[in-house]
Scaffold this motif. Structure first.
Motif, PDB file in Angstrom:
ATOM      1  N   ALA A 118       0.834  -1.206   0.000  1.00 60.82           N
ATOM      2  CA  ALA A 118       0.000   0.000   0.000  1.00 60.82           C
ATOM      3  C   ALA A 118       0.868   1.254   0.000  1.00 60.82           C
ATOM      4  O   ALA A 118       0.621   2.191  -0.754  1.00 60.82           O
ATOM      5  N   THR A 119       1.916   1.260   0.838  1.00 56.92           N
ATOM      6  CA  THR A 119       2.765   2.456   0.863  1.00 56.92           C
ATOM      7  C   THR A 119       3.502   2.624  -0.462  1.00 56.92           C
ATOM      8  O   THR A 119       3.959   3.714  -0.776  1.00 56.92           O
ATOM      9  N   LEU A 120       3.609   1.538  -1.244  1.00 57.48           N
ATOM     10  CA  LEU A 120       4.276   1.635  -2.544  1.00 57.48           C
ATOM     11  C   LEU A 120       3.292   1.986  -3.654  1.00 57.48           C
ATOM     12  O   LEU A 120       3.636   1.923  -4.833  1.00 57.48           O
ATOM     13  N   GLY A 121       2.053   2.285  -3.263  1.00 62.82           N
ATOM     14  CA  GLY A 121       1.109   2.800  -4.252  1.00 62.82           C
ATOM     15  C   GLY A 121       0.136   1.784  -4.816  1.00 62.82           C
ATOM     16  O   GLY A 121      -0.553   2.074  -5.782  1.00 62.82           O
ATOM     17  N   ALA A 122       0.076   0.577  -4.226  1.00 55.06           N
ATOM     18  CA  ALA A 122      -0.834  -0.430  -4.755  1.00 55.06           C
ATOM     19  C   ALA A 122      -2.207  -0.293  -4.106  1.00 55.06           C
ATOM     20  O   ALA A 122      -2.315  -0.253  -2.889  1.00 55.06           O
ATOM     21  N   GLN A 170      -4.762  -4.430  -6.580  1.00 53.89           N
ATOM     22  CA  GLN A 170      -3.374  -4.726  -6.934  1.00 53.89           C
ATOM     23  C   GLN A 170      -2.664  -5.456  -5.804  1.00 53.89           C
ATOM     24  O   GLN A 170      -1.872  -6.355  -6.053  1.00 53.89           O
ATOM     25  N   MET A 204      -3.852   6.203 -11.390  1.00 54.86           N
ATOM     26  CA  MET A 204      -3.087   6.720 -10.246  1.00 54.86           C
ATOM     27  C   MET A 204      -2.048   7.729 -10.726  1.00 54.86           C
ATOM     28  O   MET A 204      -1.315   7.483 -11.668  1.00 54.86           O
ATOM     29  N   GLU A 261      -1.868   4.370  -0.266  1.00 57.41           N
ATOM     30  CA  GLU A 261      -1.350   4.274  -1.636  1.00 57.41           C
ATOM     31  C   GLU A 261      -1.422   5.592  -2.388  1.00 57.41           C
ATOM     32  O   GLU A 261      -0.839   5.748  -3.444  1.00 57.41           O
ATOM     33  N   PHE A 295       8.616  -2.733  -7.709  1.00 57.62           N
ATOM     34  CA  PHE A 295       7.177  -2.852  -7.451  1.00 57.62           C
ATOM     35  C   PHE A 295       6.439  -1.508  -7.483  1.00 57.62           C
ATOM     36  O   PHE A 295       5.445  -1.344  -8.183  1.00 57.62           O
ATOM     37  N   GLY A 296       6.976  -0.557  -6.733  1.00 64.99           N
ATOM     38  CA  GLY A 296       6.308   0.741  -6.657  1.00 64.99           C
ATOM     39  C   GLY A 296       6.244   1.443  -8.011  1.00 64.99           C
ATOM     40  O   GLY A 296       5.244   2.074  -8.357  1.00 64.99           O
ATOM     41  N   ARG A 345       6.209  -0.073 -10.896  1.00 69.05           N
ATOM     42  CA  ARG A 345       5.225  -0.785 -11.725  1.00 69.05           C
ATOM     43  C   ARG A 345       3.805  -0.342 -11.364  1.00 69.05           C
ATOM     44  O   ARG A 345       2.957  -0.178 -12.230  1.00 69.05           O
ATOM     45  N   MET A 346       3.561  -0.174 -10.050  1.00 67.16           N
ATOM     46  CA  MET A 346       2.233   0.268  -9.622  1.00 67.16           C
ATOM     47  C   MET A 346       1.911   1.639 -10.200  1.00 67.16           C
ATOM     48  O   MET A 346       0.770   1.995 -10.397  1.00 67.16           O
ATOM     49  N   ARG A 347       2.978   2.423 -10.452  1.00 68.81           N
ATOM     50  CA  ARG A 347       2.774   3.753 -11.004  1.00 68.81           C
ATOM     51  C   ARG A 347       2.643   3.749 -12.516  1.00 68.81           C
ATOM     52  O   ARG A 347       2.539   4.789 -13.139  1.00 68.81           O
ATOM     53  N   ARG A 348       2.728   2.519 -13.093  1.00 71.63           N
ATOM     54  CA  ARG A 348       2.583   2.352 -14.547  1.00 71.63           C
ATOM     55  C   ARG A 348       3.560   3.215 -15.317  1.00 71.63           C
ATOM     56  O   ARG A 348       3.197   3.853 -16.298  1.00 71.63           O
TER      57      ARG A 348
END
Lengths: 306, 383
Positions: A202-206, A210, B1, B80, B105-106, B108-111
């Motif tokens: 979550a802190t990494l933006g998921a 996700q 996001m 997030e 990971f982070g 990738r989550m940010r696309r």
């Protein structure tokens, strides 16, 4: 020339016998092993002996060569089809049990008030037994049961929907008895996954989906595979509900009914044994496929306890 | 996001409060963090420092108060959406992903575009010197390496704020020192605003630009390492900052800048912190290294005592001494002393801080029953 006898150093076993005992004990062989005897006897007498007896019996048909009972089963479409009939019920039931367990167990991780009550409610069907469940289903889903009465009263159906004495009756029965198993297993697997991992994600933006897809689900998959295998085996050997709420002469003539009829209607034990062996082989094939797929997944530590 | 704004100039915590049931885990925390600052939240376990960090990260909703990033209120955002990097005590590396996948990971989550992900991941891995381990799973790494992955994973996003929750507490002493330098080096080279939670005062002093000392959910003192080291605000902070000698005493005479305190016949002159009047119950505090042994020039605050326990600590000895009235004194000295030695201890009056004693608790390191020196005593509470 003789060298003076030397005293054995202190702390080392004196006699060769004691020495060997020590060496064996290091490898876990000691007198405590005798404690295994009752369990071993139990396994041999109640499982291994009947299993090999049946296996041997299946190769000694009343007429023909050793494989003639197997040939007979696969040569007769009515018998052969029981495999597909059983798979057609057991596979979807096992999949649904596992898939339905995941979201419920996911919501029920951690502690909250009333968790025990909900768990008990979800697990109660295990204690009921198949026959009671079947009885309940007959009353509930039958043509004059509550379910159909509600449907009719709400004008959602013009005539009672047939949900018993056919495929659906057995399917529902398998869901009711199989779900608690699947749920308890999935819950314990989920509790074994460190919740900090999702917080980190979550802190990494998921976002929640996700987090579930990239963290929780991959770590849960091996557990889901195991759970699927267990519920599948339970469902594949369905017998009482196939008779009580199914259509045992037609669309729910599962493989165990074929074996039952061979043994107790035709008194052909070798043939019944052959059917039982085929049943076991089919289960093993499915389980082998699932476990082979599972071995490609990450199966190491999931960071949690449990 | 959307990616968060790359920077901010101020992060304000206004009256941040978190209750668990009826208990206040954190009450009324006011703190302004300037961009680029390294802040340490310091306190014993259960003081609310981790609660504060989790509130900042968005992992715990606030019971009261608000958090502002410049003029934007962020305490209502889920974790997030805050764009803060966090390093967990347990590292919380994803066990099924390689080092590279963890760090990426982070991103990738940010696309972000694949090439950019690759470039920034490699850069972050190089920064923490883990190039040879990129394809390993976390389970194949040592604790220190895992910690570096966790740090790389948090800083690769170039977050506006990095939160660290006791990141070194699971490492052995040697590795802890190394990683401490590493974290300080990273902060100096990247200039990331950092909030660092620890219970280790030495760690906090060496890393932080500013320290926030918490106790029982309440802020005790906010200040630079020097301020906290030399001038704790109260005896609890002093206790935490290495003032091992804490003696409950009574004020005999108070003048401006100098105060005379007394207990069981021992009379000391010290430096008052806060408002203190004659007759008050106080706590006198001094660091072991500020107690001198057999100093020929000492004229005030001399205490004859007997050495009881000596610990070897490299260049110095740490010792416990006891005066005739049974007062226990912790000493650090480079003099050669042995248990049983009679010595004269002395304390510079400027180094003896005298704090008002709060009504409920007083330090346990008090006076022994003079009749039975050497016996173990229960901590005593003075009403």
């Amino acid at each position: 020339m003789t060298s003076p006898p030397t005293a054995p150093p202190a702390g080392r076993p004196r006699s060769p016998r004691a020495h060997w005992q020590h060496r064996l004990a290091e490898r876990g062989i000691d007198r405590q092993l005798w404690l295994l005897v009752p369990a071993l006897l139990f396994v041999v007498l109640l499982f291994l002996y009947p299993f090999f007896y049946g296996l041997g019996l299946s190769f000694q048909p009343t007429k023909g060569g050793p494989f003639s009972d197997y040939a007979r089963f696969f040569g007769d479409a009515y018998e052969r089809d029981t495999i597909w009939i059983t798979l057609r019920i057991a596979l979807p039931a096992a999949v649904l049990n596992v898939v339905a367990s995941v979201p419920i167990a996911y919501r029920m991780r951690g502690r909250f008030r009333g968790k025990r009550l909900i768990t008990i409610l979800l697990v109660v069907p295990i204690t009921l037994g198949t026959v009671l469940t079947a009885q309940g289903l007959l009353n509930f889903l039958g043509p004059t049961g509550w379910f159909n009465r509600v449907l009719l009263a709400l004008h959602l159906a013009d005539e009672p929907v047939r949900l018993i004495h056919n495929y659906w009756g057995v399917f529902f029965s398998l869901i009711i008895t199989g779900f608690p198993f699947a749920f308890l297993l999935v819950l314990s697997y989920l509790s074994g996954i460190d919740p900090t991992l999702e917080r980190a994600a979550a802190t990494l933006g998921a976002g929640w989906w996700q987090r579930f897809r990239t963290i929780t689900l991959p770590l849960l998959m091996p557990g889901l595979a195991t759970t699927f295998c267990l519920t599948f085996v339970l469902a594949f050997s369905v017998f009482p509900s196939a008779v009580l709420v199914g259509n045992p002469a037609g669309e729910t003539r599962v493989i165990s009914i074929a074996a039952y009829q061979a043994a107790y209607e035709q008194y052909d034990y070798p043939y019944a044994s052959a059917i039982a062996v085929i049943m076991g082989v089919v289960e093993l094939v499915i389980i082998a496929l699932v476990l082979a797929a599972r071995s490609r997944l990450y199966t190491g530590s999931t960071g949690g306890k449990g | 996001m959307t990616a968060p704004k790359p920077g901010f100039s101020q992060l304000r915590l206004e009256g941040v409060t978190r209750r668990f049931g009826s208990q206040n885990a954190l009450s009324d925390l006011d703190l302004t963090i300037e961009a680029g600052e390294f802040i340490a939240l310091l306190g014993p376990s259960g003081c609310g420092k981790s609660t504060a960090l989790n509130c900042l990260a968005g992992l715990l909703p606030l019971t009261g108060g608000s958090i502002w990033q410049d003029e934007r209120r962020i305490d209502v955002l889920p974790p997030e959406r805050r764009g803060f990097g966090m390093v967990f005590q347990s590292y919380a590396l994803f066990p099924h992903m390689s080092v590279r996948a963890n760090v990426a990971f982070g991103l990738r989550m940010r696309r972000l575009p694949k090439q950019e992900i690759r470039r920034r991941t490699d850069e972050a891995i190089r920064l923490v010197r883990l190039e040879e381990h990129v394809d390993k799973l976390p389970g194949q790494l040592s604790g220190g390496q895992q910690q570096r992955v966790a740090i790389a994973r948090a800083v690769v996003l170039e977050p506006s704020l990095v939160l660290m929750d006791e990141p070194l507490s699971n490492l052995d002493a040697k590795l802890r020192l190394e990683m401490r330098t590493e974290i300080r080096r990273l902060h100096q080279s990247l200039g990331l605003t950092t909030v660092y939670v620890t219970h280790d005062q030495e760690e906090a002093l060496s890393l932080a630009d500013r320290l926030v000392v918490l106790r029982a959910g309440a802020v005790q003192q906010i200040g630079s390492p020097q301020e906290l080291h030399t001038r704790p605000a109260n005896w609890h902070v002093a206790d935490f900052m290495g003032y091992r000698n804490l003696w409950p005493m009574r004020v005999q005479a108070a003048q401006a800048g100098e105060i005379t305190v007394e207990a069981d016949g021992l009379r000391l002159v010290g430096d008052p912190v806060g408002q203190i009047a004659a007759g008050d119950q106080v706590v006198a505090a001094v660091r072991p290294e500020d107690v001198r042994v057999d100093d020929p020039h000492a004229t005030t605050n001399t205490v004859p005592a007997e050495i009881e326990v000596v610990e070897y600590q490299g260049r110095e000895l740490a010792a416990e001494a006891r005066n005739d009235a049974g007062l226990r004194v912790h000493v650090r000295t480079d003099k050669r002393i042995a248990p049983g030695d009679r010595v004269t201890l002395s304390i510079d009056p400027r180094r003896l801080l005298v704090f008002p004693s709060d009504s409920v608790e007083r330090p346990a390191a008090g006076l022994a029953d003079a009749a039975e020196p050497g016996t173990l005593r229960e901590p005593r509470l003075v009403p």
